[in-house]
Design a protein around this motif. Structure first.
Motif, short mmCIF file in Angstrom:
data_model
loop_
_atom_site.label_atom_id
_atom_site.label_comp_id
_atom_site.label_asym_id
_atom_site.label_seq_id
_atom_site.Cartn_x
_atom_site.Cartn_y
_atom_site.Cartn_z
N LEU A 1 0.84 -1.18 0.00
CA LEU A 1 0.00 0.00 0.00
C LEU A 1 0.89 1.24 0.00
CD1 LEU A 1 -2.69 -1.07 2.62
CD2 LEU A 1 -2.82 -1.23 0.13
N THR A 2 0.54 2.21 -0.85
CA THR A 2 1.39 3.39 -0.99
C THR A 2 0.60 4.68 -0.80
OG1 THR A 2 1.06 3.30 -3.39
CG2 THR A 2 3.03 2.24 -2.53
N TYR A 3 -0.55 4.59 -0.15
CA TYR A 3 -1.38 5.79 -0.05
C TYR A 3 -1.03 6.71 1.12
CZ TYR A 3 -4.44 2.69 2.82
OH TYR A 3 -4.95 1.80 3.74
N ALA A 4 0.15 6.50 1.71
CA ALA A 4 0.67 7.49 2.63
C ALA A 4 1.89 8.18 2.03
CB ALA A 4 1.03 6.84 3.97
N SER B 1 -1.53 6.10 9.34
CA SER B 1 -2.23 5.19 10.25
C SER B 1 -3.16 4.25 9.47
CB SER B 1 -3.04 5.99 11.27
OG SER B 1 -3.78 5.13 12.11
N ALA B 2 -3.88 4.81 8.49
CA ALA B 2 -4.78 3.99 7.68
C ALA B 2 -4.00 2.98 6.85
CB ALA B 2 -5.62 4.88 6.78
N ARG B 3 -2.87 3.41 6.31
CA ARG B 3 -2.03 2.50 5.52
C ARG B 3 -1.51 1.35 6.37
NH1 ARG B 3 3.73 4.49 4.66
NH2 ARG B 3 3.62 3.84 6.84
N ASP B 4 -1.05 1.65 7.58
CA ASP B 4 -0.51 0.62 8.47
C ASP B 4 -1.60 -0.40 8.84
OD1 ASP B 4 1.89 1.91 8.31
OD2 ASP B 4 1.76 2.84 10.30
N THR B 5 -2.81 0.11 9.08
CA THR B 5 -3.93 -0.78 9.39
C THR B 5 -4.29 -1.63 8.18
OG1 THR B 5 -4.84 0.78 11.00
CG2 THR B 5 -6.35 -0.88 10.12
N GLY B 6 -4.33 -1.00 7.00
CA GLY B 6 -4.65 -1.72 5.80
C GLY B 6 -3.61 -2.77 5.44
N ALA B 7 -2.35 -2.49 5.70
CA ALA B 7 -1.28 -3.42 5.36
C ALA B 7 -1.44 -4.75 6.08
CB ALA B 7 0.07 -2.81 5.68
N LYS B 8 -2.01 -4.72 7.26
CA LYS B 8 -2.22 -5.95 8.04
C LYS B 8 -3.31 -6.82 7.43
CE LYS B 8 -0.90 -3.58 12.30
NZ LYS B 8 -1.36 -3.07 13.64
N LEU B 9 -4.12 -6.23 6.55
CA LEU B 9 -5.22 -6.97 5.93
C LEU B 9 -4.87 -7.55 4.56
CD1 LEU B 9 -8.11 -4.46 6.78
CD2 LEU B 9 -7.58 -6.61 7.96
N LEU B 10 -3.69 -7.19 4.05
CA LEU B 10 -3.29 -7.72 2.75
C LEU B 10 -2.99 -9.21 2.83
CD1 LEU B 10 -0.90 -4.95 1.35
CD2 LEU B 10 -3.34 -5.28 0.89
N PRO B 11 -3.25 -9.97 1.77
CA PRO B 11 -2.93 -11.40 1.80
C PRO B 11 -1.44 -11.64 1.81
CG PRO B 11 -3.63 -10.71 -0.39
CD PRO B 11 -3.85 -9.54 0.50
N GLY C 1 -11.00 1.91 4.37
CA GLY C 1 -10.14 2.54 5.38
C GLY C 1 -9.36 3.69 4.78
N MET C 2 -8.89 3.51 3.56
CA MET C 2 -8.17 4.58 2.88
C MET C 2 -9.09 5.78 2.65
SD MET C 2 -6.38 4.55 -0.92
CE MET C 2 -7.93 4.21 -1.78
N MET C 3 -10.28 5.53 2.13
CA MET C 3 -11.18 6.64 1.81
C MET C 3 -11.75 7.30 3.07
SD MET C 3 -10.70 6.89 -1.30
CE MET C 3 -11.78 8.32 -1.48
#
Length: 456
Positions: free
Chosen positions: A254-257, A446-456, A425-427
């Motif tokens: 994820l690169t949205y930060a 913060s949103a990116r870090d949370t989202g990264a934990k959900l990636l496969p 989460g990003m939006m």
């Protein structure tokens, strides 16, 4: 060699047997290869019933009216196929957000719709979790290609592969738009602006939006791309146009930060802080623009019909290309959806394919463009006298969309089963920055870090 010859004979016999059973096949004259359909043709008078789920049935007015007319025409031309249309199960203001959960629930219950309209950003999940079938396997690659090529007008090259995955075509791209800046030329004049020279950059949008707000008391601009309800198709376009990405090209990180994304969010926040952009949700935003209460809106052409009806006889509606970030080329991404076959029943699959080819035909795109405002993917229709030529001349609003199609990039889907949580989460973070004044860098990180934990 002694084993190969009988084996080839068995394969040939099997191919002939499949063809004689009505499964059919087509040969590519250039390569000599044969693509055999795995589903039978419908016998004359053979009755089949299918369920078609589309978010267009959750939208009142032009959307439902247009699709009701199309399905009625299909029934006339295919009296042996009964189509039951349905909207997604759910109560969201934007029914497109209910589609995946609706079909997922039906899959779990064992009764999914036979054919469905599903968003391009849902493609990964649609294939791997909802069980969309590869169309080139069902009907043969040549049949898929022939549908793209059309009787006279083929699909725009950039649109043909939007529903492809791992070398297969899992859906036929159906409707889409790129981001268009619609504007109220009447408000421009009231604010002392020249409507013949609409903003070309986001800096100019900010300036014009502030002038409209200060001099008319109306909203200056509304950027729907910065809301969760809009999903992220247009936000991805803004980010790409600023030199960034929301996810790496290999869809692994994820690169949205990253800085280009942070800059886009801050730009939206500045529009709000300056008074140029009102604090509205998606529905409030496009309804306010349709009433003539906002000077500009960056939006999909799917809402164009609403704007046309709202402006009629009251104010001057115009459109222009999406604004750029200073010194950078805009990279439009696409909204919209493809048509997918979900049923495992061969006869229903054939009936579903007949519906898909009808809905993506020249005649259907004429109705869809005129009724809703979506970009016709068979773009040659826009120049055909018996197609959309006259309509196109009378409706110049579509011109920026058509021009942007040539450099369009695909709306990228987030990976894994938790992709909706990652995207939402990003939006949510973007919304918090723009409309709630949160710090852009820390909120997106913060949103990116949370989202990264959900990636496969």
């Amino acid at each position: 060699m002694k084993r190969t010859v009988p084996l080839l004979g068995m394969v040939t016999a099997a191919m002939l047997a499949l063809t004689s059973c009505g499964l059919g096949g087509t040969t590519d004259p250039a390569t000599g290869t044969t693509s055999v359909a795995t589903i039978p043709e419908l016998a004359a008078g053979q009755q089949v019933s299918i369920v078609f789920e589309s978010y267009n049935y959750g939208l009142a007015g032009a959307w439902t009216d247009t699709f009701n007319a199309l399905i009625a025409q299909f029934r006339t031309e295919h009296p042996n196929i009964k189509v039951t249309p349905q909207k997604p199960q759910g109560n969201s203001p934007n029914p497109t957000t209910d589609t995946i959960s609706s079909i997922q629930s039906q899959v779990v219950a064992g009764n999914p719709p036979d054919v469905a309209q599903l968003g391009f950003s849902d493609l990964d999940f649609t294939i791997h979790q909802l069980g969309a079938k590869p169309l080139d396997t069902l009907v043969g690659k040549q049949a898929v290609q022939q549908n793209f090529d059309g009787a006279r007008f083929g699909f725009a090259p950039k649109a043909r592969t939007l529903s492809d995955w791992d070398g297969h075509t899992y859906g036929i791209p159906f409707v889409l738009s790129t981001p268009v800046l619609y504007y109220n030329a009447s408000l421009f004049e009231q604010a002392g602006l020249n409507p013949a020279e609409p903003p070309k950059t986001w800096a100019q949008v900010a300036e014009a939006g502030k002038a409209i707000a200060d001099k008319t008391g109306k909203g200056g601009v509304y950027v729907d791309c910065l809301t969760k309800s809009a999903k992220d198709w247009c936000f991805q376009s803004m980010v790409r146009s600023n030199g960034g990405r929301v996810i790496s090209e290999d869809r692994a990180k994820l690169t949205y930060a990253d800085q280009p994304v942070v800059e886009v969010a801050r730009m939206g926040q500045n529009l709000v802080n300056s008074g140029a952009m009102p604090k509205l949700d998606q529905k409030q935003g496009y309804e306010a623009f349709a009433r003539g209460d906002i000077g500009m809106i960056l939006e999909s052409s799917a809402i164009q019909g609403t704007f046309v009806n709202g402006a009629k006889g009251k104010w001057d509606l115009r459109s222009t290309a999406m604004p750029s970030f200073d010194g950078k080329t805009t990279i439009p991404t696409n909204s919209g959806a493809g048509l997918h076959i979900l049923t495992s029943d061969p006869l229903k699959q054939r009936a579903a394919w007949e519906l898909i080819t009808f809905l993506t035909s020249e005649a259907a795109y004429i109705k869809i463009s005129q009724g809703i405002g979506y970009l016709p993917l068979r773009t040659g229709l826009l120049e055909a006298a018996d197609g959309l030529a006259d309509w196109s001349k009378q409706n110049p609003l579509l011109a920026p969309n058509v021009a942007q199609l040539e450099r369009m990039e695909p709306w990228i889907s987030m990976p894994g089963n938790s992709y909706l949580q990652v995207r939402d989460g990003m939006m949510e973070a973007v919304e918090a920055v723009v409309f709630q004044g949160k710090d852009a860098q820390s909120t997106l990180t913060s949103a990116r870090d949370t989202g990264a934990k959900l990636l496969p």
